[in-house]
Write an enzyme that holds these catalytic residues in place. Structure first.
Site, PDB file in Angstrom:
ATOM      1  N   ARG A  66      28.808 -46.631   3.628  1.00 53.73           N
ATOM      2  CA  ARG A  66      27.820 -46.803   4.698  1.00 53.73           C
ATOM      3  C   ARG A  66      27.368 -45.435   5.189  1.00 53.73           C
ATOM      4  O   ARG A  66      28.077 -44.446   5.069  1.00 53.73           O
ATOM      5  CB  ARG A  66      28.429 -47.603   5.864  1.00 53.73           C
ATOM      6  CG  ARG A  66      28.660 -49.063   5.540  1.00 53.73           C
ATOM      7  CD  ARG A  66      29.250 -49.796   6.735  1.00 53.73           C
ATOM      8  NE  ARG A  66      28.324 -49.893   7.853  1.00 53.73           N
ATOM      9  CZ  ARG A  66      28.601 -49.543   9.112  1.00 53.73           C
ATOM     10  NH1 ARG A  66      29.795 -49.088   9.419  1.00 53.73           N
ATOM     11  NH2 ARG A  66      27.710 -49.668  10.049  1.00 53.73           N
TER      12      ARG A  66
ATOM     13  N   ARG B 255      37.663 -44.884  22.214  1.00 47.28           N
ATOM     14  CA  ARG B 255      37.731 -43.859  23.261  1.00 47.28           C
ATOM     15  C   ARG B 255      39.106 -43.930  23.884  1.00 47.28           C
ATOM     16  O   ARG B 255      39.484 -44.979  24.423  1.00 47.28           O
ATOM     17  CB  ARG B 255      36.690 -44.154  24.342  1.00 47.28           C
ATOM     18  CG  ARG B 255      35.336 -43.551  24.061  1.00 47.28           C
ATOM     19  CD  ARG B 255      35.401 -42.076  24.262  1.00 47.28           C
ATOM     20  NE  ARG B 255      34.595 -41.407  23.245  1.00 47.28           N
ATOM     21  CZ  ARG B 255      33.653 -40.528  23.519  1.00 47.28           C
ATOM     22  NH1 ARG B 255      33.390 -40.204  24.748  1.00 47.28           N
ATOM     23  NH2 ARG B 255      33.001 -39.949  22.552  1.00 47.28           N
TER      24      ARG B 255
ATOM     25  N   LYS C 206      41.881 -47.203   7.249  1.00 47.92           N
ATOM     26  CA  LYS C 206      40.902 -48.070   6.590  1.00 47.92           C
ATOM     27  C   LYS C 206      41.442 -48.606   5.261  1.00 47.92           C
ATOM     28  O   LYS C 206      41.881 -47.851   4.400  1.00 47.92           O
ATOM     29  CB  LYS C 206      39.610 -47.274   6.360  1.00 47.92           C
ATOM     30  CG  LYS C 206      38.472 -48.113   5.822  1.00 47.92           C
ATOM     31  CD  LYS C 206      37.149 -47.554   6.279  1.00 47.92           C
ATOM     32  CE  LYS C 206      35.987 -48.040   5.472  1.00 47.92           C
ATOM     33  NZ  LYS C 206      34.703 -47.728   6.080  1.00 47.92           N
TER      34      LYS C 206
END
Ligand code: BTN
Length: 320
Positions: A116, A315, A181
């Site tokens: 991506r 975050r 991932k």
């Protein structure tokens, strides 16, 4: 070279003489191919004097006969390749060449795997899954809403069924395990979106990879790392096909809205404070969920906003 690898697939020692006789080539030619296996495809070999050569790591190659066996459901045609630039690119070339029906492309290796946002997808030989499924889109592009999220959900079911309990989703379509991932998905359209077109569903899944070069710039894991065993990629492909067929059918019949709550239940960052990089400046908000079109919903300064593209990052409390 692939024929030689097929002979070594059993993990046993084979002498150069035997390999040469079975392949109908000289011992010198066998040696040349063994070198090429190591150098070009990074397949590690063991050689022992008096015994011959064997694979240092087990490899079970993708097998067209298994993936195209009669009676399989769904009956999607498999194009099984040793190497290709990108399975998504190959699927598009096959479409342009007139291929019809639902079919998919798998390859042992990609030399220009696409990720991506213009990134590279690192695709070493024989270890992982590089898979592109072609699906005709008859009902206009609205049919594609939420599609990439649905594909991730189908893939998550496969991964969990194998025993990777900690796996979950990260919007829009990553599968993560402990923030590493495991899989990524890249959807590409082929043809005219206003008319009959096809969607190429590209899936990269780290399967038996234990080491990788520095080209992978984010934390990653593989099924083998998580489960401690080698996974048969042919069985894996068949399981992915079954799960995809089911979830794509639900999506085509009813749209993403009926899968939305299942997706949210598996979203690892549900309720978390995130930043989304969509435009020039990252926007910080708390994840509320996704909408019926698959856009992520964030509470930004007390106001709900939806984003259909972009990249999420977590975050932490002390992030400014
Ligand atoms: C991502 O960046 O997360 C998406 C990665 C998608 C990689 C797969 S591998 C099979 C298919 N062919 C490609 O060139 N890319 C996709």
């Amino acid at each position: 070279m692939l024929a030689l690898l097929k002979l070594l697939e059993d993990g046993q020692f084979h002498s150069g003489e035997e390999l040469g006789a079975r392949l109908g080539i000289s011992r010198a030619a066998v040696w040349k191919q063994l070198r090429a296996l190591e150098v070009e495809l990074s397949v590690p070999l063991h050689s022992v004097k008096g015994k011959g050569y064997r694979l240092a790591e087990p490899i079970r190659l993708l097998d067209s006969a298994v993936l195209n066996a009669p009676g399989l459901e769904p009956a999607w045609g498999a194009h099984v390749l040793a190497t290709v630039d990108s399975t998504n690119a190959e699927a598009q070339r096959l479409l342009v060449g007139g291929a019809t029906g639902a079919f998919y492309v798998v390859s042992e290796q990609q030399t220009s795997g696409r990720g991506r946002r213009g990134r590279e997808w690192v695709s070493p030989f024989g270890l992982n899954l590089y898979y592109s499924l072609v699906v005709p889109v008859g009902g206009g592009v609205r049919q594609l809403e939420g599609l990439s999220l649905v594909v991730a959900l189908a893939l998550l079911r496969v991964v969990k069924a194998l025993g990777v309990e900690a796996a979950g989703l990260k919007w829009p379509n990553d599968i993560l395990v402990n923030n590493k991932k495991l899989s990524g998905i890249l959807l590409e359209l082929s043809g005219d979106p206003a008319d009959l077109c096809h969607v190429v569903i590209g899936i990269g899944l780290n399967v038996n990879m234990l080491m990788a070069d520095d080209a992978i710039t984010q934390p990653w894991t593989s099924l083998r790392q998580e489960l401690g065993r080698v996974i048969d990629r042919n069985e894996l492909v068949l399981s992915i096909n079954e799960h995809l067929a089911h979830y794509l059918d639900v999506q085509m019949q009813h749209g993403f809205s009926v899968l939305r709550s299942e997706w949210e239940l598996n979203h690892l960052w549900q309720g978390q404070q995130v930043a989304i990089t969509a435009g020039a400046e990252p926007i910080v908000g708390r994840v509320l969920g996704v909408d019926d079109a698959g856009a992520v919903r964030l509470a930004v300064d007390g106001v709900e906003r939806s984003f259909s593209g972009g990249e999420l990052s977590l975050r932490l409390r002390n992030d400014s």
